[in-house]
Design a protein around this motif. Structure first.
Motif, PDB file in Angstrom:
ATOM      1  N   PHE A  85       0.833  -1.200   0.000  1.00  0.00           N
ATOM      2  CA  PHE A  85       0.000   0.000   0.000  1.00  0.00           C
ATOM      3  C   PHE A  85       0.873   1.257   0.000  1.00  0.00           C
ATOM      4  CE2 PHE A  85      -2.082   3.427   2.314  1.00  0.00           C
ATOM      5  CZ  PHE A  85      -3.315   3.499   1.683  1.00  0.00           C
ATOM      6  N   LEU A  86       1.845   1.289   0.885  1.00  0.00           N
ATOM      7  CA  LEU A  86       2.667   2.495   1.000  1.00  0.00           C
ATOM      8  C   LEU A  86       3.500   2.718  -0.258  1.00  0.00           C
ATOM      9  CD1 LEU A  86       3.728   2.240   4.726  1.00  0.00           C
ATOM     10  CD2 LEU A  86       2.121   3.844   3.705  1.00  0.00           C
ATOM     11  N   ARG A  87       3.834   1.631  -0.957  1.00  0.00           N
ATOM     12  CA  ARG A  87       4.585   1.800  -2.200  1.00  0.00           C
ATOM     13  C   ARG A  87       3.655   2.027  -3.381  1.00  0.00           C
ATOM     14  NH1 ARG A  87       8.060  -2.977  -3.373  1.00  0.00           N
ATOM     15  NH2 ARG A  87       9.203  -1.499  -4.662  1.00  0.00           N
ATOM     16  N   LYS A  88       2.363   2.119  -3.098  1.00  0.00           N
ATOM     17  CA  LYS A  88       1.338   2.303  -4.133  1.00  0.00           C
ATOM     18  C   LYS A  88       1.405   1.196  -5.179  1.00  0.00           C
ATOM     19  CE  LYS A  88       0.424   7.206  -3.709  1.00  0.00           C
ATOM     20  NZ  LYS A  88       1.232   7.625  -2.577  1.00  0.00           N
ATOM     21  N   LYS A  89       1.673  -0.021  -4.716  1.00  0.00           N
ATOM     22  CA  LYS A  89       1.817  -1.136  -5.642  1.00  0.00           C
ATOM     23  C   LYS A  89       0.833  -2.255  -5.330  1.00  0.00           C
ATOM     24  CE  LYS A  89       6.575  -0.717  -7.239  1.00  0.00           C
ATOM     25  NZ  LYS A  89       6.236  -0.204  -8.548  1.00  0.00           N
ATOM     26  N   THR A  90      -0.329  -1.898  -4.814  1.00  0.00           N
ATOM     27  CA  THR A  90      -1.262  -2.961  -4.446  1.00  0.00           C
ATOM     28  C   THR A  90      -1.747  -3.738  -5.661  1.00  0.00           C
ATOM     29  OG1 THR A  90      -3.002  -1.315  -4.506  1.00  0.00           O
ATOM     30  CG2 THR A  90      -2.141  -1.882  -2.363  1.00  0.00           C
ATOM     31  N   LEU A  91      -1.849  -3.061  -6.809  1.00  0.00           N
ATOM     32  CA  LEU A  91      -2.374  -3.766  -7.978  1.00  0.00           C
ATOM     33  C   LEU A  91      -1.358  -4.754  -8.544  1.00  0.00           C
ATOM     34  CD1 LEU A  91      -4.417  -0.893  -9.600  1.00  0.00           C
ATOM     35  CD2 LEU A  91      -5.238  -2.850  -8.302  1.00  0.00           C
ATOM     36  N   VAL A  92      -0.074  -4.551  -8.230  1.00  0.00           N
ATOM     37  CA  VAL A  92       0.909  -5.574  -8.586  1.00  0.00           C
ATOM     38  C   VAL A  92       0.548  -6.859  -7.849  1.00  0.00           C
ATOM     39  CG1 VAL A  92       3.339  -6.237  -8.502  1.00  0.00           C
ATOM     40  CG2 VAL A  92       2.705  -3.885  -9.036  1.00  0.00           C
ATOM     41  N   GLY A  93       0.054  -6.720  -6.623  1.00  0.00           N
ATOM     42  CA  GLY A  93      -0.390  -7.885  -5.861  1.00  0.00           C
ATOM     43  C   GLY A  93      -1.476  -8.645  -6.617  1.00  0.00           C
ATOM     44  N   ASP A  94      -2.360  -7.886  -7.259  1.00  0.00           N
ATOM     45  CA  ASP A  94      -3.426  -8.511  -8.054  1.00  0.00           C
ATOM     46  C   ASP A  94      -2.824  -9.296  -9.222  1.00  0.00           C
ATOM     47  OD1 ASP A  94      -6.225  -8.879  -8.658  1.00  0.00           O
ATOM     48  OD2 ASP A  94      -5.888  -7.579 -10.386  1.00  0.00           O
ATOM     49  N   ALA A  95      -1.845  -8.682  -9.892  1.00  0.00           N
ATOM     50  CA  ALA A  95      -1.193  -9.376 -11.006  1.00  0.00           C
ATOM     51  C   ALA A  95      -0.494 -10.633 -10.513  1.00  0.00           C
ATOM     52  CB  ALA A  95      -0.197  -8.447 -11.686  1.00  0.00           C
ATOM     53  N   ILE A  96       0.181 -10.530  -9.359  1.00  0.00           N
ATOM     54  CA  ILE A  96       0.877 -11.705  -8.821  1.00  0.00           C
ATOM     55  C   ILE A  96      -0.124 -12.831  -8.594  1.00  0.00           C
ATOM     56  CG2 ILE A  96       2.117 -12.635  -6.823  1.00  0.00           C
ATOM     57  CD1 ILE A  96       3.449  -9.912  -6.496  1.00  0.00           C
ATOM     58  N   ALA A  97      -1.253 -12.485  -7.974  1.00  0.00           N
ATOM     59  CA  ALA A  97      -2.248 -13.514  -7.678  1.00  0.00           C
ATOM     60  C   ALA A  97      -2.657 -14.264  -8.946  1.00  0.00           C
ATOM     61  CB  ALA A  97      -3.472 -12.893  -7.023  1.00  0.00           C
ATOM     62  N   HIS A  98      -2.929 -13.521 -10.016  1.00  0.00           N
ATOM     63  CA  HIS A  98      -3.326 -14.178 -11.266  1.00  0.00           C
ATOM     64  C   HIS A  98      -2.172 -15.019 -11.824  1.00  0.00           C
ATOM     65  CE1 HIS A  98      -6.535 -11.221 -11.101  1.00  0.00           C
ATOM     66  NE2 HIS A  98      -7.182 -11.928 -11.993  1.00  0.00           N
ATOM     67  N   SER A  99      -0.965 -14.536 -11.621  1.00  0.00           N
ATOM     68  CA  SER A  99       0.186 -15.199 -12.231  1.00  0.00           C
ATOM     69  C   SER A  99       0.571 -16.482 -11.533  1.00  0.00           C
ATOM     70  CB  SER A  99       1.390 -14.259 -12.234  1.00  0.00           C
ATOM     71  OG  SER A  99       1.015 -13.011 -12.742  1.00  0.00           O
ATOM     72  N   LEU A 100       0.008 -16.700 -10.346  1.00  0.00           N
ATOM     73  CA  LEU A 100       0.386 -17.921  -9.632  1.00  0.00           C
ATOM     74  C   LEU A 100      -0.240 -19.167 -10.255  1.00  0.00           C
ATOM     75  CD1 LEU A 100       0.312 -16.853  -5.893  1.00  0.00           C
ATOM     76  CD2 LEU A 100       2.136 -16.703  -7.565  1.00  0.00           C
ATOM     77  N   SER A 118      -5.410  -0.083   3.782  1.00  0.00           N
ATOM     78  CA  SER A 118      -6.111   1.178   3.502  1.00  0.00           C
ATOM     79  C   SER A 118      -6.823   1.674   4.748  1.00  0.00           C
ATOM     80  CB  SER A 118      -7.153   0.980   2.403  1.00  0.00           C
ATOM     81  OG  SER A 118      -6.562   0.545   1.231  1.00  0.00           O
ATOM     82  N   ALA A 119      -7.531   0.753   5.398  1.00  0.00           N
ATOM     83  CA  ALA A 119      -8.250   1.158   6.603  1.00  0.00           C
ATOM     84  C   ALA A 119      -7.270   1.588   7.685  1.00  0.00           C
ATOM     85  CB  ALA A 119      -9.128   0.015   7.094  1.00  0.00           C
TER      86      ALA A 119
END
Ligand SMILES: Nc1ncnc2c1ncn2[C@@H]1O[C@H](COP(=O)(O)OP(=O)(O)O)[C@@H](O)[C@H]1O
Ligand SMILES: [Mg+2]
Lengths: 264, 287, 425
Positions: free
Chosen positions: C36-51, C219-220
């Protein structure tokens, strides 16, 4: 037409997330001159232009262009944004970008006419980019890219040109081309307003200047306004108290102007 | 090529072309993730549409479902601009929530409705789209999937051809477009609605995840290859057609789902193009 | 509700499930904070799909659904996806959003191709693999939970050991690089941890929804604190709490999916936080603004009473007051009520006048107003006819500390630019 003002700014204030970046700016600019808006980085120059072009919300005040509101004279004003504001990898040629100058709000669905196309070629010629007109814009130097932007404004055929830092990152040749062009435009009676942050060149470039640093420091003929005292006030850093007030406004979420009151 | 093969390919190509055209602008405007979010967020709308209409023929209901896509952009804006949450998180929270909502609705009604299952949500079934033929006066006039997407495709083509100047302006520089008095947010709304309708209409055939592949991969490939927006759109369309045909045959060859295979082919084309460009550069610098 | 609770406490399988989501929720909360702090949460989404391809290949090679083998495959394809995104962003003209969407769909498509190959060749044995698509929290085995527990302990140890470098990366990557840290290495470590976290996350909520586990808790948490350690702890708690509630909701009815409910709860918590958190929440900001407005109204009324007093009018009626200053009448009568309540105004017959305390308050406001006007003309080059506007606002804002500075800077002036007296106590 002489004597009438090109742009009037009345008590203009702009805030970003409650931090005031322009405080009660108030001036009017002459017509038919090359006018510099001068101040250090972050002093709100670009914001001032955006406020004039109605691109940022204004928290108080208003702007008049040729005595009218922007909506009525939009085609008479050409805006040249900062070069960094676009991704130059965009798949478009020099000609494509200059052509955008001929796009009009109400004629967006019409075909461009032959006259439009001629005006575009003319504008490209004026900035000396004929040889490059089919090049993709990513393959131009910084100076050439700047000239593309200026050609786009020229193609629009406006009376007032508002340019954000056109001299940043350009080569000597471009600087000369642009300056010659500006003088030519001035002689045709156009008004040119240029945001500029380099004080070294101010007196060479401009007939009239506005010194700005969050607040208006001074405005007037360059020879009279470019004094050591004014420059000190512009570039001598922010006022300590003012900064504190700015922080307070942000922290407390204060409106810059209150509503509902009016003095009698 | 059999008639069924042809019908399948026709559907795939129409979906692919719709996505490719819209995708070019998503890529240039750097709002691909909003497109991604929309494709996931329409799920509750689709679920409701399927449940409300007993037979799933009502395309009107599906257009209603597309409203969820527009709502998505509004919710993202609400989180980002009003509640001041950073943009990536606003996007992520919005689409995961709506997708979760969709899955919950589907499982709640799953007994009464077996046509919409979880697998279809993710993958879709292009290769079975020919099953649902529409026959009028003894003439075969295509499949239902095709007739769902085809009008959308036409609207997209008309919109992009007629509105090309506006799209060019807002894609190149929104601020400049605004300075010309162009109503950027309205253009944006129309554009995102089209993205939303397209994802809904192609949902059965390619699913929520893979439609993003069609939206992003061919346009990204075309972006690397071309210097001109019109060319970029045509190249993206060409690549999509190629990927559909190749993907179709690959999928028969190794007997796997066609929609996934089309995306894999798109990706392979992308990497081929990337390698080709690198090679070209290397040869150039050697000279 | 009570039944459900006793069910969970008495049933060891159910207890395991709870333990599983608690572990997963906490780990995702902790690691998600850095994304979140690195503003890279959507990379997490890509990782999930890539697994997906990694997991499928892991299954193909080991021939079992043993989580260790699958995890290993996941780790490798996760790494590759992160690397490809980095490569596309830095070496081509594609922007980050395009690269992320590209990688997630491409990898996912490869995964689903492999999945359908497996399902054709190995009849039925693969059914478990599909669980990764939507999560299988409800059917986690003891063995699964043990593996998650070990991994999550590992992750937490890594985060603790490398806390400082991670923090540096999140807040000031350039600086870390400039003072000679090997940011590539730190990024690699953080990516590895993220991939592992996502890999256990998808077991609970599935590929599509896993990014919510990374995004929502952090985020919360961001709206509750400005302190990184606290933020991590809060995020971990939100992750655990949502996991538990999600499991309970889905267990309370037949055929309820667990993952989507966890995500639903996460969303609700985030939304409520963003609306109601005491400092940065939307409602507290609105309330603050209302209070500012009220303060402004009150002080303006006081100021007018002061000015009337200056022209020797001690008492005024409501209507006379309105003549002096245009104001929304509802606003004015409410403000006057407030001031009477504060004992700054008193009412005699139908006339109002300042109390002693009210007079002190009023002179303070007027002093600030005139001081600020003077400051604007002296220090900020404002023309005299333009200063009134901002002074109207600033007078309500000036703190005693700023007043002191103003006085010092202006050298205790006696009159304002309009030549009116500046009142001192
Ligand atoms: N969109 C924005 N949001 C928040 N702050 C901004 C935004 N744009 C500019 N600022 C801030 O406003 C101030 C003035 O910016 P700008 O007008 O760009 O200055 P200049 O053009 O004189 O360098 C700067 O402190 C800048 O950080
Ligand atoms: Mg600027």
């Amino acid at each position: 037409m002489k004597g009438k003002s090109s742009i009037e700014v009345h008590n203009l204030s702009v805030t970003y997330q409650n931090v005031p970046v322009l405080w009660d700016i108030d001036f009017s600019l002459p017509q038919g001159q090359i006018i510099g808006i001068v101040g250090p980085n972050g002093s709100g120059k670009s914001t001032l232009l955006k406020a004039i072009m109605d691109l940022v919300p204004i928290s108080s005040g208003f702007v008049k262009i040729m005595d009218k509101s922007l909506g009525l004279v939009r085609d008479l004003v050409a805006y040249v944004p900062q070069r960094e504001s676009v991704d130059w990898n965009f798949p478009a040629s020099v000609e494509d970008v200059v052509m955008m100058g001929r796009y009009k709000k109400n004629k967006l669905f019409n075909r461009l006419t032959k006259i439009d196309k001629e005006l575009v070629q003319e504008a490209i010629a004026k900035v000396k980019l004929e040889k490059y007109k089919d090049r993709q814009i990513a393959q131009l130097s910084g100076g050439q890219q700047q000239r593309v932007f200026i050609a786009r404004a020229l193609a629009q055929g406006a009376d007032i040109y508002i340019m954000d830092e056109p001299f940043v990152g350009v080569d000597m040749a471009t600087e000369k081309t642009i300056l010659d062009l500006l003088i030519l435009m001035k002689n045709e009676g156009k008004t040119i307003i240029i945001v500029h942050h380099d004080i070294q060149t101010v007196s060479n470039f401009f007939d009239y200047i506005v010194l700005l640093n969050t607040r208006l420091i001074a405005h007037g003929k360059t020879s009279e306004t470019l004094t050591g005292e004014n420059l000190q006030a512009t570039y001598g850093g922010q006022l300590n108290l003012l900064t504190k007030i700015q922080t307070l406004i942000k922290a407390k979420d204060f409106p810059l102007r209150e509503e509902g009151f009016e003095d009698k | 090529m059999s008639l069924n093969d042809f019908l399948t390919l026709l559907t795939a190509a129409t979906i692919g072309l719709s996505c490719a055209i819209l995708g070019c602008f998503l890529v240039l405007r750097k709002v691909v993730m909003v497109g991604d979010a929309i494709s996931h967020s329409v799920l509750p709308g689709i679920a409701i549409a399927y449940i409300v209409s007993a037979n799933f023929n009502s395309s009107l209901l599906l257009i209603g479902a597309a409203i969820f896509g527009v709502i998505t952009t509004l919710i993202i804006d609400f989180f980002h601009k009003k509640l001041k949450l950073q943009e990536d998180a606003s996007i992520g929270i919005t689409f995961t929530w709506l997708f979760a909502l969709g899955v919950i609705i589907i499982t709640l009604f799953t007994e009464s409705n077996t046509d919409l299952d979880q697998d279809c949500v993710l993958f879709g079934e292009l290769s079975s789209s020919f099953l649902d033929k529409i026959i009028m006066n003894d003439y075969l006039i295509g499949t239902r999937s095709f007739w769902m997407i085809f009008p959308v495709f036409l609207i997209i083509v008309i919109f992009v051809v007629r509105g090309f100047k506006g799209l060019l302006l807002i894609s190149f520089n929104e601020e400049y477009a605004k300075s010309k008095g162009i109503h950027v947010s309205m253009w944006n709304l129309i554009f995102m609605s089209l993205v939303s309708i397209t994802t809904v209409m192609s949902f059965e055939s390619v699913g929520a995840v893979l439609v993003v592949g069609l939206l992003v991969i061919p346009p990204a490939t075309a972006y690397i290859l071309s210097n001109d927006l019109k060319k970029m759109i045509f190249i993206a369309c060409g690549l999509t057609l190629l990927a559909c045909i190749l993907g179709f045959y690959f999928s028969i060859l190794i007997d796997v789902s066609m929609s996934s295979m089309v995306i894999v082919t798109c990706g392979m084309l992308f990497f081929s193009v990337l390698a080709y460009e690198k090679l070209k550069k290397m040869l150039k610098s050697k000279k | 509700m009570k039944d459900t609770l006793t069910y969970f406490l008495s049933d060891s399988v159910a207890l395991k499930v709870l333990l599983g989501v608690i572990i997963i929720g906490a780990t995702s909360g902790i690691v998600g904070t850095f994304s979140f702090l690195r503003k890279k949460t959507l990379v997490g989404d890509a990782i999930a799909h890539s697994l997906l391809p990694g997991i499928c290949l892991g299954f193909l090679f080991t021939g079992t659904k043993d989580p260790i083998g699958l995890m290993f495959g996941a780790l490798i394809s996760g790494w590759i996806s992160v690397w490809v995104i980095d490569y596309l962003v830095s070496k081509t003209k594609l922007s980050e959003d395009t690269a992320i969407a590209f990688v997630s769909t491409f990898f996912f498509a490869i995964g689903s191709v492999i999945l359908s190959v497996i399902s054709k060749s190995q009849n039925g044995n693969q059914s478990g693999l599909k669980d990764f698509l939507f999560g299988k929290a409800a059917t986690m085995t003891n063995y699964d939970v043990n593996v998650f527990a070990v991994l999550s302990v590992l992750i937490i140890i890594m985060v603790t050991v490398f806390y400082k470098p991670f923090k540096m990366l999140a807040f000031n990557k350039e600086f870390a690089h400039a003072i000679g840290w090997n940011t590539k290495w730190i990024e690699f470590l953080l990516s590895t941890i993220t991939v592992l976290t996502v890999a256990i996350g998808i077991q609970a909520v599935g590929i599509v929804l896993t990014s919510a586990l990374l995004i929502a808790p952090s985020s919360a948490a961001r709206y509750w604190t400005n302190n990184l350690v606290k933020m991590i702890i809060i995020a971990a708690f939100i992750g655990m709490f949502s996991g538990v509630i999600g499991v309970i909701i889905s267990a309370s009815q037949e055929n309820m999916p667990t993952g989507p409910w966890i995500v639903f709860v996460l969303f609700l918590i985030t939304l409520l936080t963003l609306l109601f958190s005491p400092q940065k929440g939307w409602f507290s900001i609105q309330k603050n603004q209302r209070e500012n407005k009220r303060k402004i109204s009150e002080e303006n009324v006081l100021k007018i009473f002061y000015q009337l007093k200056e022209s020797k009018i001690d008492q005024v009626s409501y209507s006379v007051f309105l003549e002096k200053r245009m104001m929304d009448t509802r606003d004015l009568s409410k403000t006057i009520q407030n001031l009477i309540h504060k004992k700054w105004l008193k009412k005699l017959n139908s006339d109002y006048s300042l109390t002693e305390n009210g007079a002190v308050e009023a002179s303070r406001v007027v002093r600030f107003h005139r001081l600020w006007e003077l400051y604007l003309t002296k220090r900020m080059n404002f023309k005299e006819d333009h200063i009134h506007g901002t002074a109207e606002t600033i007078e309500h804002l000036i703190t005693p500390e700023i007043e002191k500075e103003l006085l010092k800077e202006l050298n205790f002036p006696l009159a304002d630019p309009h030549n009116k007296e500046i009142p001192y106590e």
